[in-house]
Scaffold this motif. Structure first.
Motif, mmCIF file in Angstrom:
data_model
loop_
_atom_site.group_PDB
_atom_site.id
_atom_site.type_symbol
_atom_site.label_atom_id
_atom_site.label_comp_id
_atom_site.label_asym_id
_atom_site.label_seq_id
_atom_site.Cartn_x
_atom_site.Cartn_y
_atom_site.Cartn_z
ATOM 1 N N ASN A 14 -15.929 -12.970 -7.596
ATOM 2 C CA ASN A 14 -16.098 -11.991 -6.513
ATOM 3 C C ASN A 14 -16.869 -10.812 -7.091
ATOM 4 O O ASN A 14 -17.238 -10.797 -8.285
ATOM 5 C CB ASN A 14 -14.734 -11.561 -5.952
ATOM 6 C CG ASN A 14 -14.863 -10.753 -4.671
ATOM 7 O OD1 ASN A 14 -15.591 -11.140 -3.756
ATOM 8 N ND2 ASN A 14 -14.201 -9.617 -4.596
ATOM 9 N N LYS A 15 -17.118 -9.822 -6.268
ATOM 10 C CA LYS A 15 -17.926 -8.663 -6.648
ATOM 11 C C LYS A 15 -17.516 -8.074 -7.997
ATOM 12 O O LYS A 15 -16.327 -7.961 -8.288
ATOM 13 C CB LYS A 15 -17.794 -7.605 -5.537
ATOM 14 C CG LYS A 15 -18.556 -6.329 -5.741
ATOM 15 C CD LYS A 15 -20.022 -6.544 -6.043
ATOM 16 C CE LYS A 15 -20.729 -7.419 -5.024
ATOM 17 N NZ LYS A 15 -22.070 -7.889 -5.507
ATOM 18 N N ASP A 25 -16.556 -15.138 -3.547
ATOM 19 C CA ASP A 25 -17.862 -15.793 -3.397
ATOM 20 C C ASP A 25 -17.795 -17.258 -3.778
ATOM 21 O O ASP A 25 -18.601 -18.073 -3.302
ATOM 22 C CB ASP A 25 -18.913 -15.065 -4.229
ATOM 23 C CG ASP A 25 -19.247 -13.749 -3.562
ATOM 24 O OD1 ASP A 25 -18.505 -12.778 -3.796
ATOM 25 O OD2 ASP A 25 -20.202 -13.714 -2.764
HETATM 26 O O1 MRU Z 1 -23.222 -9.006 -3.307
HETATM 27 P P1 MRU Z 1 -22.452 -9.165 -2.040
HETATM 28 O O2 MRU Z 1 -22.340 -7.902 -1.253
HETATM 29 O O3 MRU Z 1 -22.951 -10.324 -1.225
HETATM 30 O O4 MRU Z 1 -20.991 -9.532 -2.531
HETATM 31 C C1 MRU Z 1 -19.992 -9.714 -1.580
HETATM 32 C C2 MRU Z 1 -18.661 -9.972 -2.169
HETATM 33 O O5 MRU Z 1 -18.482 -10.026 -3.359
HETATM 34 C C3 MRU Z 1 -17.553 -10.259 -1.190
HETATM 35 O O6 MRU Z 1 -16.344 -9.794 -1.669
HETATM 36 C C4 MRU Z 1 -17.453 -11.777 -0.971
HETATM 37 O O7 MRU Z 1 -18.722 -12.311 -0.650
HETATM 38 C C5 MRU Z 1 -16.496 -12.127 0.080
HETATM 39 S S1 MRU Z 1 -17.053 -11.632 1.666
HETATM 40 C C6 MRU Z 1 -15.972 -12.148 2.844
#
Ligand code: MRU
Length: 354
Positions: free
Chosen positions: A246-247, A236
């Motif tokens: 990231n997540k 992110d």
């Molecule tokens: O909360 P989200 O579903 O928007 O989180 C998404 C992620 O963490 C993805 O791994 C990240 O955005 C990369 S997507 C190519």
């Protein structure tokens, strides 16, 4: 092909990611406020998809505007960008997309209002097409990093659904499979929003890619059993020193990968690299509704009133990241140098050109 989002006659159409995998339904937004809501409510999610959605939301707001002069339109644009900029704080692609639309406005502000609107609509559509091309380029660079056969673990959804199409981490996996590699994907379920089991498994199965869903607490055991040859995730926001937001749960996976000598890769477009943020400690982490943790599909799974934490993202320190795949090539440690070089390389095709 999965249409995560698209510009239509009426506005912007999104596949509703809160309903997958049980229902494949679409949401049509006809105002920028509706686009802001679908970003906030995660009908659309994933950093690159959020960026393109933001651009299309801005284009929609401008298209609907009654402004007849550039000055009036500019005031409306500022307000629209402000509303869209307050939806989700962590994915830097949102702010990158807003900036790019503002820059486009500045570049065409001498034109009549109608032509300015048209230029912004075209810019958003260009960003959509570019995102797919960027993911394909990432796939070409990253495929070589993938094992010839065996298990590859991913966390969350960094696929077609998280982008305009093809995906970042899943794009690299798709490219490796197109290159003849025999990869079996292990998809972390990804509590609490279940992007792994609901979305990654859904889109990979649609493509006929061998996929096994595991709950998040199983990844260490899978690594220990030798089932995982590599880990690849999206991002992110990547700070200048290579720390990766990231997540939530990504950090845990990265530490486990290091313990088991398994390479841990991140795939992300240049627009996710935030050189203005020196390290991960300065990345804003979104806190989401506690109900996402205490409830599943509307049913309580924890006692009412219990304390809850729900950070949507975590930060993986750069020392755990083996390499970062971008559309311009692969960055390796030390990241403060390699990322700056890649991000600054104006000779390369760029996602930031206007
Ligand atoms: O909360 P989200 O579903 O928007 O989180 C998404 C992620 O963490 C993805 O791994 C990240 O955005 C990369 S997507 C190519």
């Amino acid at each position: 092909m999965i249409q995560t989002l698209e510009w239509t006659e009426r506005g912007v159409r999104f596949i509703d990611q809160t309903k997958l995998p049980t229902e494949e339904v679409y949401v049509d937004c006809t105002t920028y406020q509706e686009v802001a809501d679908v970003i906030r409510n995660m009908v659309v999610r994933g950093a690159p998809a959020i960026g393109v959605a933001a651009a299309m939301g801005i284009a929609l707001g401008v298209k609907n505007s009654k402004a007849e002069s550039a000055g009036e339109l500019r005031r409306e644009l500022d307000h629209i960008c402000d509303v869209i900029g307050k939806t989700r704080p962590t994915a830097v692609n949102l702010f990158w997309a807003i900036r790019r639309m503002q820059q486009k406005f500045e570049a065409v502000r001498m034109l009549p209002a109608q032509q300015i609107k048209q230029a912004l609509i075209e810019e958003a559509q260009r960003m959509h097409a570019e995102d797919i091309a960027i993911n394909r380029a990432m796939g070409r660079h990253g495929s070589a990093l993938m094992p010839a056969s065996g298990g590859v673990l991913t966390h969350c959804n960094a696929g077609a659904l998280a982008t305009a199409g093809y995906g970042t981490a899943l794009g690299v996996i798709r490219a490796a499979i197109e290159d003849g590699k025999k990869i079996h994907v292990y998809a972390d379920e990804t509590r609490p929003f279940l992007q792994g089991s609901r979305l990654t498994a859904w889109e990979l199965m649609k493509d006929g890619i061998a996929t096994t869903v595991i709950s998040d607490n199983m990844s260490g055991a899978m690594m220990r059993q030798g089932k995982i040859g590599a880990v690849i995730v999206g991002a992110d926001r990547i700070a200048a020193n290579g720390d990766v937001a990231n997540k939530i749960g990504t950090y845990t996976v990265a530490v486990l990968a290091k313990e088991h000598n398994i390479p841990f890769y991140v795939a992300a477009p240049i627009s996710t690299i935030d050189l203005a943020t020196p390290d991960g400690s300065e990345i804003p982490i979104e806190q989401r509704n506690p109900a996402e943790v205490t409830h599943i599909a509307g049913k309580a799974i924890a006692p009412e009133g219990v304390g809850v934490e729900n950070p949507a993202f975590d930060v993986t320190p750069a020392k755990y990241v083996t390499a970062i795949v971008t559309e311009r090539g692969i960055a390796r440690p030390p990241y403060d140098q390699s990322l700056a070089t890649l991000a600054d390389d104006a000779s390369q095709p760029t996602s930031t050109a206007s």
